[in-house]
Design a protein around this motif. Structure first.
Motif, mmCIF file in Angstrom:
data_model
loop_
_atom_site.group_PDB
_atom_site.id
_atom_site.type_symbol
_atom_site.label_atom_id
_atom_site.label_comp_id
_atom_site.label_asym_id
_atom_site.label_seq_id
_atom_site.Cartn_x
_atom_site.Cartn_y
_atom_site.Cartn_z
ATOM 1 N N ALA A 46 -2.310 0.541 -14.378
ATOM 2 C CA ALA A 46 -2.883 1.276 -13.250
ATOM 3 C C ALA A 46 -4.365 1.441 -13.529
ATOM 4 C CB ALA A 46 -2.203 2.629 -13.070
ATOM 5 N N ASN A 47 -5.166 0.847 -12.684
ATOM 6 C CA ASN A 47 -6.612 0.858 -12.910
ATOM 7 C C ASN A 47 -7.149 2.281 -12.770
ATOM 8 O OD1 ASN A 47 -9.351 0.329 -13.084
ATOM 9 N ND2 ASN A 47 -9.219 -1.524 -11.847
ATOM 10 N N PRO A 48 -7.772 2.835 -13.826
ATOM 11 C CA PRO A 48 -8.297 4.198 -13.708
ATOM 12 C C PRO A 48 -9.569 4.273 -12.868
ATOM 13 C CG PRO A 48 -8.836 3.298 -15.858
ATOM 14 C CD PRO A 48 -7.974 2.274 -15.172
ATOM 15 N N SER A 49 -10.194 3.130 -12.609
ATOM 16 C CA SER A 49 -11.441 3.114 -11.836
ATOM 17 C C SER A 49 -11.130 3.043 -10.348
ATOM 18 C CB SER A 49 -12.310 1.928 -12.252
ATOM 19 O OG SER A 49 -12.635 2.009 -13.627
ATOM 20 N N PHE A 50 -11.887 3.798 -9.582
ATOM 21 C CA PHE A 50 -11.720 3.838 -8.131
ATOM 22 C C PHE A 50 -12.535 2.719 -7.498
ATOM 23 C CE2 PHE A 50 -13.115 5.523 -3.960
ATOM 24 C CZ PHE A 50 -11.870 5.649 -3.362
ATOM 25 N N ASN A 51 -11.886 1.963 -6.610
ATOM 26 C CA ASN A 51 -12.586 0.882 -5.909
ATOM 27 C C ASN A 51 -13.249 1.469 -4.671
ATOM 28 O OD1 ASN A 51 -13.374 -1.415 -4.441
ATOM 29 N ND2 ASN A 51 -11.663 -2.615 -5.235
ATOM 30 N N ALA A 52 -14.565 1.559 -4.699
ATOM 31 C CA ALA A 52 -15.281 2.186 -3.590
ATOM 32 C C ALA A 52 -15.233 1.345 -2.318
ATOM 33 C CB ALA A 52 -16.737 2.441 -3.988
ATOM 34 N N LYS A 53 -15.046 0.023 -2.449
ATOM 35 C CA LYS A 53 -15.012 -0.835 -1.269
ATOM 36 C C LYS A 53 -13.727 -0.662 -0.473
ATOM 37 C CE LYS A 53 -18.043 -4.394 -3.203
ATOM 38 N NZ LYS A 53 -18.166 -5.833 -3.563
ATOM 39 N N THR A 54 -12.602 -0.552 -1.176
ATOM 40 C CA THR A 54 -11.308 -0.426 -0.497
ATOM 41 C C THR A 54 -10.808 1.014 -0.442
ATOM 42 O OG1 THR A 54 -10.108 -0.851 -2.565
ATOM 43 C CG2 THR A 54 -10.691 -2.756 -1.209
ATOM 44 N N GLY A 55 -11.391 1.899 -1.223
ATOM 45 C CA GLY A 55 -10.930 3.282 -1.239
ATOM 46 C C GLY A 55 -9.567 3.447 -1.875
ATOM 47 N N THR A 56 -9.249 2.603 -2.868
ATOM 48 C CA THR A 56 -7.917 2.624 -3.473
ATOM 49 C C THR A 56 -8.012 2.463 -4.981
ATOM 50 O OG1 THR A 56 -7.694 0.226 -3.176
ATOM 51 C CG2 THR A 56 -6.823 1.659 -1.416
ATOM 52 N N PHE A 57 -6.884 2.739 -5.634
ATOM 53 C CA PHE A 57 -6.687 2.433 -7.044
ATOM 54 C C PHE A 57 -5.698 1.266 -7.125
ATOM 55 C CE2 PHE A 57 -7.761 6.925 -6.905
ATOM 56 C CZ PHE A 57 -8.713 7.039 -7.905
ATOM 57 N N GLU A 58 -6.015 0.261 -7.933
ATOM 58 C CA GLU A 58 -5.137 -0.901 -8.057
ATOM 59 C C GLU A 58 -4.031 -0.621 -9.064
ATOM 60 O OE1 GLU A 58 -6.193 -5.477 -8.172
ATOM 61 O OE2 GLU A 58 -6.194 -4.649 -10.198
ATOM 62 N N VAL A 59 -2.797 -0.990 -8.700
ATOM 63 C CA VAL A 59 -1.632 -0.822 -9.566
ATOM 64 C C VAL A 59 -0.978 -2.197 -9.729
ATOM 65 C CG1 VAL A 59 0.564 0.372 -9.905
ATOM 66 C CG2 VAL A 59 -1.312 1.518 -8.701
ATOM 67 N N ARG A 60 -0.527 -2.485 -10.946
ATOM 68 C CA ARG A 60 0.051 -3.795 -11.237
ATOM 69 C C ARG A 60 1.409 -3.635 -11.901
ATOM 70 N NH1 ARG A 60 -3.674 -6.812 -14.973
ATOM 71 N NH2 ARG A 60 -2.513 -5.778 -16.637
ATOM 72 N N ALA A 61 2.370 -4.407 -11.415
ATOM 73 C CA ALA A 61 3.708 -4.439 -12.003
ATOM 74 C C ALA A 61 4.042 -5.879 -12.370
ATOM 75 C CB ALA A 61 4.735 -3.884 -11.033
ATOM 76 N N GLU A 62 5.005 -6.049 -13.270
ATOM 77 C CA GLU A 62 5.465 -7.377 -13.662
ATOM 78 C C GLU A 62 6.962 -7.451 -13.476
ATOM 79 O OE1 GLU A 62 4.185 -8.639 -17.491
ATOM 80 O OE2 GLU A 62 2.066 -8.713 -16.942
ATOM 81 N N VAL A 63 7.401 -8.555 -12.848
ATOM 82 C CA VAL A 63 8.810 -8.755 -12.504
ATOM 83 C C VAL A 63 9.244 -10.113 -13.040
ATOM 84 C CG1 VAL A 63 10.499 -8.864 -10.633
ATOM 85 C CG2 VAL A 63 8.513 -7.378 -10.421
ATOM 86 N N ALA A 64 10.425 -10.165 -13.644
ATOM 87 C CA ALA A 64 10.964 -11.448 -14.094
ATOM 88 C C ALA A 64 11.234 -12.344 -12.893
ATOM 89 C CB ALA A 64 12.249 -11.216 -14.890
ATOM 90 N N ASN A 65 10.901 -13.623 -13.050
ATOM 91 C CA ASN A 65 11.040 -14.579 -11.942
ATOM 92 C C ASN A 65 11.593 -15.897 -12.481
ATOM 93 O OD1 ASN A 65 10.725 -15.584 -9.289
ATOM 94 N ND2 ASN A 65 8.697 -16.377 -9.763
ATOM 95 N N PRO A 66 12.789 -15.869 -13.082
ATOM 96 C CA PRO A 66 13.288 -17.078 -13.755
ATOM 97 C C PRO A 66 13.590 -18.228 -12.810
ATOM 98 C CG PRO A 66 15.006 -15.408 -13.652
ATOM 99 C CD PRO A 66 13.752 -14.749 -13.170
ATOM 100 N N ASP A 67 13.946 -17.939 -11.567
ATOM 101 C CA ASP A 67 14.283 -18.999 -10.617
ATOM 102 C C ASP A 67 13.110 -19.423 -9.748
ATOM 103 O OD1 ASP A 67 16.919 -18.850 -11.550
ATOM 104 O OD2 ASP A 67 17.384 -17.224 -10.155
ATOM 105 N N ALA A 68 11.911 -18.925 -10.031
ATOM 106 C CA ALA A 68 10.692 -19.295 -9.294
ATOM 107 C C ALA A 68 10.809 -19.011 -7.808
ATOM 108 C CB ALA A 68 10.343 -20.765 -9.534
ATOM 109 N N VAL A 69 11.506 -17.927 -7.446
ATOM 110 C CA VAL A 69 11.595 -17.541 -6.034
ATOM 111 C C VAL A 69 10.255 -16.990 -5.551
ATOM 112 C CG1 VAL A 69 12.759 -16.004 -4.393
ATOM 113 C CG2 VAL A 69 14.074 -17.139 -6.188
ATOM 114 N N LEU A 70 9.636 -16.165 -6.367
ATOM 115 C CA LEU A 70 8.327 -15.619 -6.022
ATOM 116 C C LEU A 70 7.249 -16.635 -6.370
ATOM 117 C CD1 LEU A 70 8.698 -11.962 -7.353
ATOM 118 C CD2 LEU A 70 8.975 -12.771 -5.006
ATOM 119 N N ARG A 71 6.320 -16.822 -5.467
ATOM 120 C CA ARG A 71 5.208 -17.744 -5.677
ATOM 121 C C ARG A 71 3.896 -16.967 -5.630
ATOM 122 N NH1 ARG A 71 6.800 -23.138 -5.376
ATOM 123 N NH2 ARG A 71 9.012 -23.171 -5.934
ATOM 124 N N PRO A 72 2.841 -17.480 -6.265
ATOM 125 C CA PRO A 72 1.561 -16.756 -6.272
ATOM 126 C C PRO A 72 1.008 -16.557 -4.869
ATOM 127 C CG PRO A 72 1.596 -18.456 -7.966
ATOM 128 C CD PRO A 72 2.821 -18.665 -7.145
#
Length: 317
Positions: free
Chosen positions: A271-297
Motif C-alpha cells: 500500500a503506497n504511503p504516498s498520496f498521488n496528487a494527480k488522481t487523489g488516491t492511494f495505490e494498493v497492490r495485491a498478488e493473486v496466483a494465476n497458474p492457468d493464465a486466466v488473468l492477463r496483463p
C-alpha cells in the motif's frame, strides 16, 4: 229540456315514435335502481412475519475497480550485433524459462572463438617453454654457473607468459559468451509478446529490442483508495466501528468482467504511503496466483477486499 252530453270532436294527440323507445328504457333504469348493490368480499388479513434482531460481528467486504499487471515484464534484447536468423517461438504464446526465442547467425562468432582458442594454445606453449628454461637456469645459477641476471630473466619470462595465458583465457571466455548470446533465451516463464524485428534484420545496439516476456503468475492486481475512503476507514477503526484482520492481512477476491469470481484469492502486498496528487488516491497492490493464465496483463477487473469486521452490528435475518 237539458241537452245531453256533448262529445268533443277534437281528436286525441298522436303518440310520438320516440315514446316507444324512451319508456322501456326508463322502466329498466327504475328496475335497476330498485335492486340493492352486492358488497365486495372482505380482504384476508396480511401475513406478518416476526424476526429477532440481534447484535453480532458482521464481516465486511469492500469492492474497487482494479487492473491486472504483470509483476515482471522483461524486455528481451540482443546482446551481440549480427543478423537475426529466425524467430523460434510463437508470438503471444507461453514460453518456459530458458526456452529459445531467437537464433542469430553464429558463424562469425564461432570463427572468433576458434581464433581466440588458437592464441591461447600458442601462449600456453610459450609458457611451457619459459618454465622449462627456468628449470634449467635455476640450478645453474645456484652453482654460479650462470649469472643472477639470467635467473631473473627466466623468472620474469615465466611471469609474463603466465599473464599472457590468463589474458588469452579471458578472450576465449568472452568469445564463448558471444557464441552463446546468438541463442536468445527467455530468462523467465511467461507470455511472449510480438516480435519487434523481422527475420534477417541486422541487429545492433540501436535496435536491440526483440520482444517482451510477461510473467503471469502471480498476477498483480492494482486498485486505488480515495482520500475520503482512507480517512473514513481510519476514523471507523479508531472509533471501534470497524476491526481490521489480524496483522492487517486482507484477502483479495477478483471478479472478472462477466461477473464470475476468480477461483484463487490473493493478499494485499503493498500500500503506497504516498498520496498521488494527480488522481487523489492511494495505490494498493495485491498478488493473486494465476497458474492457468486466466488473468492477463492490463485487464480490468473488480477487487473485493475481505477481512474487516463490524463488531456489534445490528443483524436482521
Amino acid at each position: 229540456m237539458h241537452p245531453g252530453p256533448v262529445c268533443s270532436s277534437v281528436p286525441l294527440a298522436r303518440k310520438s315514435p320516440w315514446t316507444a323507445l324512451v319508456l322501456p328504457c326508463l322502466a329498466m333504469v327504475a328496475a335497476g335502481c330498485s335492486k340493492q348493490e352486492t358488497p365486495p368480499p372482505a380482504r384476508p388479513a396480511p401475513a406478518v412475519s416476526v424476526v429477532t434482531v440481534e447484535k453480532r460481528d458482521v464481516p465486511v467486504a469492500f469492492e474497487f475497480v482494479a487492473q491486472t499487471r504483470s509483476p515482471r515484464q522483461v524486455e528481451i534484447h540482443a546482446r551481440v550485433a549480427g543478423f537475426l536468423e529466425r524467430r523460434a517461438y510463437t508470438e503471444g504464446a507461453a514460453v518456459r524459462a530458458g526456452g529459445l526465442l531467437f537464433q542469430m547467425d553464429a558463424r562469425s562468432f564461432e570463427a572468433q572463438l576458434r581464433q581466440a582458442e588458437a592464441v591461447l594454445a600458442r601462449n600456453e606453449a610459450s609458457l611451457a617453454t619459459a618454465r622449462a628454461t627456468l628449470d634449467r637456469v635455476r640450478p645453474l645459477a645456484e652453482k654460479n654457473a650462470l649469472s643472477r641476471k639470467d635467473l631473473d630473466d627466466a623468472v620474469g619470462q615465466v611471469a609474463a607468459q603466465s599473464a599472457t595465458v590468463e589474458q588469452s583465457r579471458a578472450q576465449v571466455e568472452a568469445a564463448r559468451l558471444d557464441v552463446s548470446y546468438t541463442r536468445v533465451l527467455s530468462p523467465v516463464a511467461g507470455l511472449a509478446g510480438a516480435a519487434v524485428v523481422a527475420d534477417g534484420t541486422y541487429v545492433n545496439p540501436q535496435n536491440s529490442l526483440l520482444t517482451t516476456v510477461s510473467v503471469l503468475s502471480p498476477m498483480r492486481v492494482l486498485f486505488s483508495l480515495s482520500e475520503n475512503e482512507a480517512q473514513r476507514y481510519r476514523r471507523e477503526v479508531a472509533d471501534g466501528r470497524l476491526r481490521p484482520p489480524p496483522g492487517r492481512r486482507y484477502a483479495v477476491e477478483v471478479v472478472l468482467g462477466d461477473g464470475t469470481v476468480f477461483p484463487y484469492r490473493g493478499e494485499i502486498t503493498f500500500a503506497n504511503p504516498s498520496f498521488n496528487a494527480k488522481t487523489g488516491t492511494f495505490e494498493v497492490r495485491a498478488e493473486v496466483a494465476n497458474p492457468d493464465a486466466v488473468l492477463r496483463p492490463n485487464q480490468f477487473v473488480r477487487a473485493r477486499v475481505h477481512g474487516a469486521v463490524r463488531p456489534g452490528a445490528v443483524a436482521i435475518p
